[in-house]
Design a protein around this motif. Structure first.
Motif, PDB file in Angstrom:
ATOM      1  N   SER A  83     -12.700  -2.662   0.114  1.00 17.29           N
ATOM      2  CA  SER A  83     -11.975  -3.372   1.173  1.00 17.29           C
ATOM      3  C   SER A  83     -11.191  -2.451   2.098  1.00 17.29           C
ATOM      4  O   SER A  83     -10.704  -2.908   3.142  1.00 17.29           O
ATOM      5  N   VAL A  84     -11.048  -1.154   1.764  1.00 17.58           N
ATOM      6  CA  VAL A  84     -10.231  -0.303   2.626  1.00 17.58           C
ATOM      7  C   VAL A  84     -10.847  -0.129   4.009  1.00 17.58           C
ATOM      8  O   VAL A  84     -10.153   0.206   4.961  1.00 17.58           O
ATOM      9  N   GLY A 140      -7.686  -2.875  10.437  1.00 19.91           N
ATOM     10  CA  GLY A 140      -7.628  -4.121  11.194  1.00 19.91           C
ATOM     11  C   GLY A 140      -6.615  -5.090  10.624  1.00 19.91           C
ATOM     12  O   GLY A 140      -5.821  -5.691  11.366  1.00 19.91           O
ATOM     13  N   ALA A 141      -6.618  -5.249   9.297  1.00 22.68           N
ATOM     14  CA  ALA A 141      -5.669  -6.165   8.660  1.00 22.68           C
ATOM     15  C   ALA A 141      -4.236  -5.683   8.862  1.00 22.68           C
ATOM     16  O   ALA A 141      -3.331  -6.471   9.170  1.00 22.68           O
ATOM     17  N   TYR A 142      -4.040  -4.381   8.687  1.00 22.18           N
ATOM     18  CA  TYR A 142      -2.688  -3.821   8.826  1.00 22.18           C
ATOM     19  C   TYR A 142      -2.120  -4.065  10.218  1.00 22.18           C
ATOM     20  O   TYR A 142      -0.980  -4.525  10.364  1.00 22.18           O
ATOM     21  N   TYR A 143      -2.889  -3.754  11.249  1.00 25.57           N
ATOM     22  CA  TYR A 143      -2.340  -3.868  12.601  1.00 25.57           C
ATOM     23  C   TYR A 143      -2.115  -5.314  13.020  1.00 25.57           C
ATOM     24  O   TYR A 143      -1.228  -5.601  13.833  1.00 25.57           O
ATOM     25  N   LEU A 144      -2.849  -6.244  12.449  1.00 32.36           N
ATOM     26  CA  LEU A 144      -2.571  -7.659  12.719  1.00 32.36           C
ATOM     27  C   LEU A 144      -1.308  -8.118  11.999  1.00 32.36           C
ATOM     28  O   LEU A 144      -0.437  -8.759  12.599  1.00 32.36           O
ATOM     29  N   ASP A 149      -8.667  -4.696  -5.268  1.00 33.58           N
ATOM     30  CA  ASP A 149      -9.421  -3.450  -5.412  1.00 33.58           C
ATOM     31  C   ASP A 149      -8.582  -2.370  -6.077  1.00 33.58           C
ATOM     32  O   ASP A 149      -9.072  -1.613  -6.930  1.00 33.58           O
ATOM     33  N   TYR A 150      -7.315  -2.280  -5.701  1.00 35.34           N
ATOM     34  CA  TYR A 150      -6.429  -1.296  -6.339  1.00 35.34           C
ATOM     35  C   TYR A 150      -6.258  -1.613  -7.821  1.00 35.34           C
ATOM     36  O   TYR A 150      -6.313  -0.712  -8.673  1.00 35.34           O
ATOM     37  N   ALA A 164      -5.977   6.392   5.538  1.00 37.29           N
ATOM     38  CA  ALA A 164      -5.697   6.712   4.133  1.00 37.29           C
ATOM     39  C   ALA A 164      -4.329   6.239   3.672  1.00 37.29           C
ATOM     40  O   ALA A 164      -4.084   6.160   2.456  1.00 37.29           O
ATOM     41  N   THR A 165      -3.438   5.929   4.604  1.00 36.46           N
ATOM     42  CA  THR A 165      -2.076   5.583   4.217  1.00 36.46           C
ATOM     43  C   THR A 165      -1.784   4.086   4.240  1.00 36.46           C
ATOM     44  O   THR A 165      -1.039   3.587   3.405  1.00 36.46           O
TER      45      THR A 165
END
Length: 527
Positions: free
Chosen positions: A320-321, A326-330, A410-411, A450-451
């Motif tokens: 999923s990474v 995209g998910a982060y910026y939304l 996933d983590y 990566a972050t």
């Protein structure tokens, strides 16, 4: 002075306890170096023109810092019991409110604002008897990855003044990497501690979400923001982490759990055999295509060192990474839109009246936000407002939250086969100042690949130096991630690899950094 400012926080404590140094001597040495490398007296005109040296600090707190240092020296001389880091000076990111000093978030919207109270981490720093040197520069309201979006001038990388120092917390990273402070506090929403650490050759930690109070931290994205330590060594970050962590009833997201023993974990990792049996999972999706060759070379060399030290190297997959950016910026932009709505010219911050026509709330708000926010802040506010608007909420914000859940799963699955996960911290070394303004912002956002996943998952990560890239001799960072509340594992593996690398190099990486004063003297700020 040179010898003093290059000592680690742990070494400074030892020398104060032995009587070789006083806190006043240490604090004054750092103040002198800040003035020498940032400009005297942090001149606003030179800063705005980009000619103020490193420009890591937005405010210098010399008088109060020396007063605290004198008090520590007096109590030490009388044999009084003192906190572990008493007398060690520290810099604080200008997103954390600090009574008696300006807190601006590097924005015109809050220019000159003096907080009437301390944030919880600031209060913990005061209780630890650490002289606060001042407030460090950042991208406006922590929005950016280069510290070029500050309203008060760019911060420069001490390894090469024409390069970015990372962001948003470039000021804190530069303060420690450039020997202006042995310790600093930053905040990390999508890599704002770790990515600057990677490109400046320093150490930065994003703790487990909720393990350090966010009370008194100007909010960017509340479900992602996390305060964390910055330093030049893993041990120093462990010492600072222990000093500021803990439950806080003033923070509704604070978790009521014991603070880990990070110092002992670092000692264990650095000892002989400290890494034996540790399962290190290499993230398949974050260790190949899209990463600079020199970054991958140093990364693979670090993996070999870990393997030779007895760690077990396994490959893990986080499918999923690929959707994380995209998910982060939304999610981040949506929370930015909500958190920054209060800066409207009526309730908080700057107020600008329209030049012509009637004075209405709508027109005051428009004039204020146009003048108070920079381009990147406006871009993210607009994106977030759109994502939260009627008819689009489920399609954008709702979908992003579903991706977040997949990332967390996933983590969890990866941690079933590995104790810690590893990847390069950033795909490239520091690029040149101005490159972001010339490029596509959306393309540059991919540098956070990566972050950002760890912020979405709420798990802790550490970045430490892995060496210098072959192409440009600039620092490369390596990042380790642990399960939630297992931050101690980061200090074990981080200190262990740090010891192995320093043995290979013959000295800490930061000792290979060019002389900052010579760089500033020879640099053409008009270029």
């Amino acid at each position: 002075m040179t010898d003093i400012i290059k000592l680690s926080a742990a070494e400074l404590v030892a020398k104060m306890e032995s009587g070789e140094l006083t806190s006043v001597e240490i604090t004054q040495a750092h103040i002198d170096h800040i003035i020498a490398t940032d400009g005297q007296p942090l001149d606003a005109e030179n800063r705005a023109a980009g000619k103020s040296g490193l420009n890591a600090f937005l405010h210098l707190n010399a008088e109060e810092a020396l007063e605290v240092a004198r008090g520590v020296d007096e109590d030490r001389a009388e044999g009084k019991e003192l906190p572990a880091l008493a007398g060690v000076p520290i810099a604080i990111k200008d997103l954390i409110v600090t009574k008696g000093q300006p807190t601006t978030a590097a924005s015109r919207m809050l220019e000159g604002w003096m907080s009437p109270y301390d944030g919880t981490v600031t209060q913990k720093v005061r209780e630890a008897r650490m002289p606060i040197l001042g407030k460090t520069n950042l991208d406006e309201f922590a929005m950016g990855s280069t510290t070029e979006h500050s309203a008060f001038g760019v911060t420069r990388n001490p390894w090469s003044l024409d390069r970015i120092p990372g962001g948003s917390g470039g000021g804190s990273a530069v303060a420690v990497a450039g020997y202006q402070a042995p310790l600093a506090l930053g905040t990390d929403t999508g890599g704002s501690i770790r990515q600057p650490a990677a490109v400046t050759g320093s150490v930065g930690v994003k703790p487990t979400y909720g393990s350090i109070s966010r009370y008194g931290v100007i909010a960017m994205a509340s479900s992602l923001d996390q305060v964390g330590p910055c330093a030049r060594t893993v041990m120093d970050t462990a010492l600072l982490h222990e000093a500021v962590a803990g439950h806080d009833p003033l923070d509704s997201t604070s978790q009521n759990r014991p603070v880990g023993n990070f110092v002992d974990a670092a000692r264990e990792g650095a000892a002989e055999g400290g890494l034996k049996g540790l399962r290190v999972g290499v993230i398949k999706e974050l260790s190949g295509e899209g990463f600079q060759e020199g970054v991958l070379n140093r990364f693979n060399e670090s993996l070999e060192l870990l393997k030779n030290a007895g760690a077990e190297i396994v490959e893990v997959s986080l499918p999923s990474v690929k959707e994380a950016i995209g998910a982060y910026y939304l999610i981040m932009s949506s929370e930015v839109s909500s958190n920054l709505a209060k800066y409207d010219g009526v309730r908080f911050g700057l107020r600008v009246l329209p030049e012509e026509g009637p004075i209405t709330i709508e027109r005051v708000m428009s004039a204020t936000r146009a003048a108070g926010f920079g381009d990147e802040a406006k871009r993210r506010i607009i994106l977030g407002t759109y994502a939260l608007s009627a008819g689009y909420y489920d399609a954008y914000y709702g979908s992003a939250q579903k991706v977040r859940t997949l990332i967390q799963r996933d983590y969890a699955k990866a941690f079933e086969v590995a104790d810690v996960l590893v990847s390069p911290t950033a795909p490239t070394t520091a690029f040149k100042l101005g490159a972001e303004s010339k490029g596509d912002p959306m393309a540059l956002y991919k540098g956070d690949i990566a972050t950002v996943p760890t912020n979405l998952a709420g798990v802790p990560s550490i970045s430490l130096p892995a060496g210098l890239a072959d192409e440009d001799s600039l620092p490369v960072g390596i990042q380790f991630t642990a399960p939630a509340h297992e931050d101690a594992r980061l200090y074990r593996v981080g200190a262990g690899l740090e010891a192995l690398l320093e043995l290979q190099w013959g000295a800490p990486l930061h000792e290979q950094m060019p002389d900052t004063l010579e760089l500033i003297r020879d640099f053409d700020f008009g270029a």
